[in-house]
Design a protein around this motif. Structure first.
Motif, PDB file in Angstrom:
ATOM      1  N   ASP A 145      -9.502  42.187  27.071  1.00 44.88           N
ATOM      2  CA  ASP A 145      -8.286  41.314  26.619  1.00 44.88           C
ATOM      3  C   ASP A 145      -8.829  39.957  26.367  1.00 44.88           C
ATOM      4  O   ASP A 145      -8.560  39.176  25.588  1.00 44.88           O
ATOM      5  CB  ASP A 145      -7.184  41.615  27.241  1.00 44.88           C
ATOM      6  CG  ASP A 145      -6.309  42.700  26.930  1.00 44.88           C
ATOM      7  OD1 ASP A 145      -6.841  43.526  26.178  1.00 44.88           O
ATOM      8  OD2 ASP A 145      -5.110  42.909  26.969  1.00 44.88           O
ATOM      9  N   LEU A 170      -0.847  43.925  24.068  1.00 47.61           N
ATOM     10  CA  LEU A 170      -1.787  43.733  23.073  1.00 47.61           C
ATOM     11  C   LEU A 170      -2.448  44.785  22.376  1.00 47.61           C
ATOM     12  O   LEU A 170      -2.596  45.309  21.358  1.00 47.61           O
ATOM     13  CB  LEU A 170      -2.934  42.472  23.465  1.00 47.61           C
ATOM     14  CG  LEU A 170      -3.950  42.175  22.307  1.00 47.61           C
ATOM     15  CD1 LEU A 170      -3.207  41.899  20.975  1.00 47.61           C
ATOM     16  CD2 LEU A 170      -4.825  40.975  22.723  1.00 47.61           C
ATOM     17  N   THR A 217      -5.339  35.169  13.158  1.00 46.50           N
ATOM     18  CA  THR A 217      -5.588  35.518  14.800  1.00 46.50           C
ATOM     19  C   THR A 217      -6.582  36.730  14.577  1.00 46.50           C
ATOM     20  O   THR A 217      -7.525  37.136  15.478  1.00 46.50           O
ATOM     21  CB  THR A 217      -4.354  35.924  15.255  1.00 46.50           C
ATOM     22  OG1 THR A 217      -3.474  34.713  15.270  1.00 46.50           O
ATOM     23  CG2 THR A 217      -4.447  36.070  16.690  1.00 46.50           C
ATOM     24  N   LYS A 267     -11.601  38.490  26.511  1.00 53.46           N
ATOM     25  CA  LYS A 267     -12.558  38.392  25.445  1.00 53.46           C
ATOM     26  C   LYS A 267     -12.025  38.279  24.033  1.00 53.46           C
ATOM     27  O   LYS A 267     -12.292  37.280  23.362  1.00 53.46           O
ATOM     28  CB  LYS A 267     -13.805  39.402  25.445  1.00 53.46           C
ATOM     29  CG  LYS A 267     -14.956  38.963  24.482  1.00 53.46           C
ATOM     30  CD  LYS A 267     -16.145  40.081  24.999  1.00 53.46           C
ATOM     31  CE  LYS A 267     -17.507  39.719  24.068  1.00 53.46           C
ATOM     32  NZ  LYS A 267     -18.166  40.811  23.929  1.00 53.46           N
ATOM     33  N   LEU A 268     -11.222  39.102  23.991  1.00 53.51           N
ATOM     34  CA  LEU A 268     -10.652  39.352  22.432  1.00 53.51           C
ATOM     35  C   LEU A 268      -9.598  38.269  22.249  1.00 53.51           C
ATOM     36  O   LEU A 268      -9.688  37.701  21.080  1.00 53.51           O
ATOM     37  CB  LEU A 268      -9.531  40.682  22.437  1.00 53.51           C
ATOM     38  CG  LEU A 268      -9.093  40.951  21.279  1.00 53.51           C
ATOM     39  CD1 LEU A 268     -10.397  41.543  20.575  1.00 53.51           C
ATOM     40  CD2 LEU A 268      -7.998  42.202  21.597  1.00 53.51           C
ATOM     41  N   CYS A 269      -9.033  37.392  23.283  1.00 53.51           N
ATOM     42  CA  CYS A 269      -8.320  36.358  22.959  1.00 53.51           C
ATOM     43  C   CYS A 269      -8.965  35.075  23.161  1.00 53.51           C
ATOM     44  O   CYS A 269      -8.351  33.926  23.101  1.00 53.51           O
ATOM     45  CB  CYS A 269      -7.132  36.564  23.814  1.00 53.51           C
ATOM     46  SG  CYS A 269      -6.150  37.958  23.666  1.00 53.51           S
ATOM     47  N   GLU A 270     -10.243  34.841  23.306  1.00 55.68           N
ATOM     48  CA  GLU A 270     -10.902  33.591  23.353  1.00 55.68           C
ATOM     49  C   GLU A 270     -10.548  32.652  22.211  1.00 55.68           C
ATOM     50  O   GLU A 270     -10.446  33.054  21.117  1.00 55.68           O
ATOM     51  CB  GLU A 270     -12.390  33.866  23.387  1.00 55.68           C
ATOM     52  CG  GLU A 270     -13.173  34.139  24.901  1.00 55.68           C
ATOM     53  CD  GLU A 270     -14.552  34.437  24.630  1.00 55.68           C
ATOM     54  OE1 GLU A 270     -15.206  34.165  23.520  1.00 55.68           O
ATOM     55  OE2 GLU A 270     -14.966  35.094  25.561  1.00 55.68           O
ATOM     56  N   THR A 287     -10.046  36.018  14.080  1.00 53.59           N
ATOM     57  CA  THR A 287     -10.528  35.516  15.422  1.00 53.59           C
ATOM     58  C   THR A 287     -10.979  36.534  16.395  1.00 53.59           C
ATOM     59  O   THR A 287     -11.906  36.476  17.026  1.00 53.59           O
ATOM     60  CB  THR A 287      -9.662  34.270  15.983  1.00 53.59           C
ATOM     61  OG1 THR A 287      -9.176  33.534  14.966  1.00 53.59           O
ATOM     62  CG2 THR A 287     -10.070  33.741  17.313  1.00 53.59           C
ATOM     63  N   MET A 288     -10.014  37.299  16.543  1.00 54.56           N
ATOM     64  CA  MET A 288     -10.596  38.400  17.259  1.00 54.56           C
ATOM     65  C   MET A 288     -11.445  39.249  17.118  1.00 54.56           C
ATOM     66  O   MET A 288     -12.358  39.573  17.822  1.00 54.56           O
ATOM     67  CB  MET A 288      -9.073  39.266  17.532  1.00 54.56           C
ATOM     68  CG  MET A 288      -7.911  38.695  18.206  1.00 54.56           C
ATOM     69  SD  MET A 288      -6.613  40.058  18.366  1.00 54.56           S
ATOM     70  CE  MET A 288      -5.313  39.063  19.161  1.00 54.56           C
ATOM     71  N   ILE A 289     -11.617  39.492  15.802  1.00 56.32           N
ATOM     72  CA  ILE A 289     -12.871  40.294  15.183  1.00 56.32           C
ATOM     73  C   ILE A 289     -14.108  39.482  15.726  1.00 56.32           C
ATOM     74  O   ILE A 289     -15.168  40.388  16.182  1.00 56.32           O
ATOM     75  CB  ILE A 289     -12.729  40.743  13.713  1.00 56.32           C
ATOM     76  CG1 ILE A 289     -11.383  41.608  13.473  1.00 56.32           C
ATOM     77  CG2 ILE A 289     -14.069  41.194  13.091  1.00 56.32           C
ATOM     78  CD1 ILE A 289     -11.149  41.357  12.011  1.00 56.32           C
ATOM     79  N   LEU A 307      -7.656  31.564  21.545  1.00 59.31           N
ATOM     80  CA  LEU A 307      -6.154  31.550  21.054  1.00 59.31           C
ATOM     81  C   LEU A 307      -5.280  31.230  22.083  1.00 59.31           C
ATOM     82  O   LEU A 307      -5.694  31.299  23.293  1.00 59.31           O
ATOM     83  CB  LEU A 307      -6.281  33.070  20.712  1.00 59.31           C
ATOM     84  CG  LEU A 307      -6.901  33.814  19.627  1.00 59.31           C
ATOM     85  CD1 LEU A 307      -6.751  35.362  19.595  1.00 59.31           C
ATOM     86  CD2 LEU A 307      -6.545  33.056  18.276  1.00 59.31           C
ATOM     87  N   GLU A 367     -10.067  46.230  31.495  1.00 59.15           N
ATOM     88  CA  GLU A 367      -9.137  45.819  30.470  1.00 59.15           C
ATOM     89  C   GLU A 367      -8.899  44.342  30.204  1.00 59.15           C
ATOM     90  O   GLU A 367      -8.940  43.799  29.273  1.00 59.15           O
ATOM     91  CB  GLU A 367      -7.863  46.603  30.434  1.00 59.15           C
ATOM     92  CG  GLU A 367      -7.862  48.022  29.890  1.00 59.15           C
ATOM     93  CD  GLU A 367      -6.619  48.566  30.063  1.00 59.15           C
ATOM     94  OE1 GLU A 367      -5.667  47.932  29.445  1.00 59.15           O
ATOM     95  OE2 GLU A 367      -6.274  49.423  30.978  1.00 59.15           O
ATOM     96  N   THR A 385     -15.047  48.355  21.326  1.00 57.84           N
ATOM     97  CA  THR A 385     -15.455  47.603  22.296  1.00 57.84           C
ATOM     98  C   THR A 385     -14.693  48.192  23.723  1.00 57.84           C
ATOM     99  O   THR A 385     -15.398  48.253  24.580  1.00 57.84           O
ATOM    100  CB  THR A 385     -14.691  46.265  22.300  1.00 57.84           C
ATOM    101  OG1 THR A 385     -15.101  45.681  20.977  1.00 57.84           O
ATOM    102  CG2 THR A 385     -15.027  45.358  23.459  1.00 57.84           C
ATOM    103  N   ASN A 412     -14.622  37.426  18.023  1.00 61.75           N
ATOM    104  CA  ASN A 412     -14.801  37.322  19.468  1.00 61.75           C
ATOM    105  C   ASN A 412     -15.332  38.625  19.981  1.00 61.75           C
ATOM    106  O   ASN A 412     -16.320  38.755  21.024  1.00 61.75           O
ATOM    107  CB  ASN A 412     -13.467  37.381  20.191  1.00 61.75           C
ATOM    108  CG  ASN A 412     -12.651  35.881  20.076  1.00 61.75           C
ATOM    109  OD1 ASN A 412     -13.465  34.914  19.909  1.00 61.75           O
ATOM    110  ND2 ASN A 412     -11.384  35.783  20.459  1.00 61.75           N
ATOM    111  N   ILE A 413     -15.238  39.800  19.515  1.00 64.43           N
ATOM    112  CA  ILE A 413     -15.883  40.885  19.874  1.00 64.43           C
ATOM    113  C   ILE A 413     -16.742  41.567  18.991  1.00 64.43           C
ATOM    114  O   ILE A 413     -17.244  42.444  19.431  1.00 64.43           O
ATOM    115  CB  ILE A 413     -14.734  42.237  20.200  1.00 64.43           C
ATOM    116  CG1 ILE A 413     -13.962  42.447  18.659  1.00 64.43           C
ATOM    117  CG2 ILE A 413     -13.701  41.748  21.137  1.00 64.43           C
ATOM    118  CD1 ILE A 413     -12.971  43.542  19.077  1.00 64.43           C
TER     119      ILE A 413
END
Lengths: 141, 141
Positions: B113, A6, A131, B115-118, A134-136, B120, B109, B20, A138-139
């Motif tokens: 990751d 990713l 997606t 966190k980014l994918c929460e 969502t990621m944006i 999903l 990492e 991040t 999330n962080i």
DNA sequence: CCCCAATAGTTGATATAGTCAACTATACGC
DNA sequence: GCGTATAGTTGACTATATCAACTATTGGGG
């Protein structure tokens, strides 16, 4: 490449994207970069747009935005004018030249976008954006 | 935000991601940036890894990679050693410290990751990467 | 009414990242 | 051996990003 991770996909994509946009822009227009273009978009879509709105929407440092805007003004694409109710707020709007250039820009961007999306379906693109969003979130902070 | 455009999603995501990662790295480790980290990954996953391999896999300028590698060596995370068959090739490998740090990095990492994918699903993530990969290929050169 | 904290924007200094071109050293084909 | 290709290094430069200090205005409380 084997299974791309990713982070590596993201990083590579962002980089290639920046390079591609820059080439497209440089080829077609004067010295505008990707962030200039984003600013123009934000100015276009925000009524009563201030530098602060751009800072909020891009998440960049306000110093960076201040300089960027200054450049746009120097290029006579944008003009600023103090809000009569709050003189601290400088409202940004397109000049005639700015409008002309912006519409040309939109065409150039469409070309980049459609190149980017070759071989992808509408659904894939929509889901990609969703997606990403969502990621944006999330962080975000 | 209203309907986010592809370019704006991409741009924002890349930016936030960089921030991040940098925070995560800075917080946990010494002065490594995202590209350092990518280099470490490539060194880890490539047997007989040279600077050129990194250039090929990242698509960056070789000057940039040269300096990056130099830093990694200075930090004593990586060492280089000429290939005995071809003395032009300098093979990069981890030092003991490098190995230790790399495994700590992987943990950090994973946190970013995840966190980014929460929120999903696996499928969404897989498709995201696959779409991103298509895009990268679309605009490659 | 005046002071003050908050807000919008500007500027200088500096750091980080990315690019280009010239250069060294080795290797390989002939 | 000679010319060309390849790996890597370096210098100079440009572009991007960040931080902190500063000005100008505003709106609220005493």
């Amino acid at each position: 490449m084997p299974q791309t991770s990713l982070s590596s996909a993201l990083f590579t994509l962002a980089q290639s994207y920046r390079v591609t946009v820059r080439e497209a822009i440089n080829a077609n227009e004067l010295g505008l970069n990707a962030l200039h273009v984003r600013c123009l978009h934000i100015i276009a879509e925000t009524q009563h747009c201030t530098a602060n709105d751009i800072v909020a929407k891009t998440g960049r440092d306000k110093a960076q935005i201040a300089r960027l805007v200054k450049e746009l003004i120097k290029l006579e694409l944008v003009s600023k004018c103090a809000d009569k109710n709050d003189k601290r707020c400088l409202i940004l709007s397109f000049t005639e030249q700015g409008k002309t250039l912006f519409s040309r820009l939109q065409i150039a961007e469409k070309q980049v976008d459609s190149k980017l999306c070759e071989g992808l379906t509408e659904t894939q693109i929509t889901e990609f954006i969703s997606t990403a969003t969502t990621m944006i979130n999330n962080i975000k902070n």
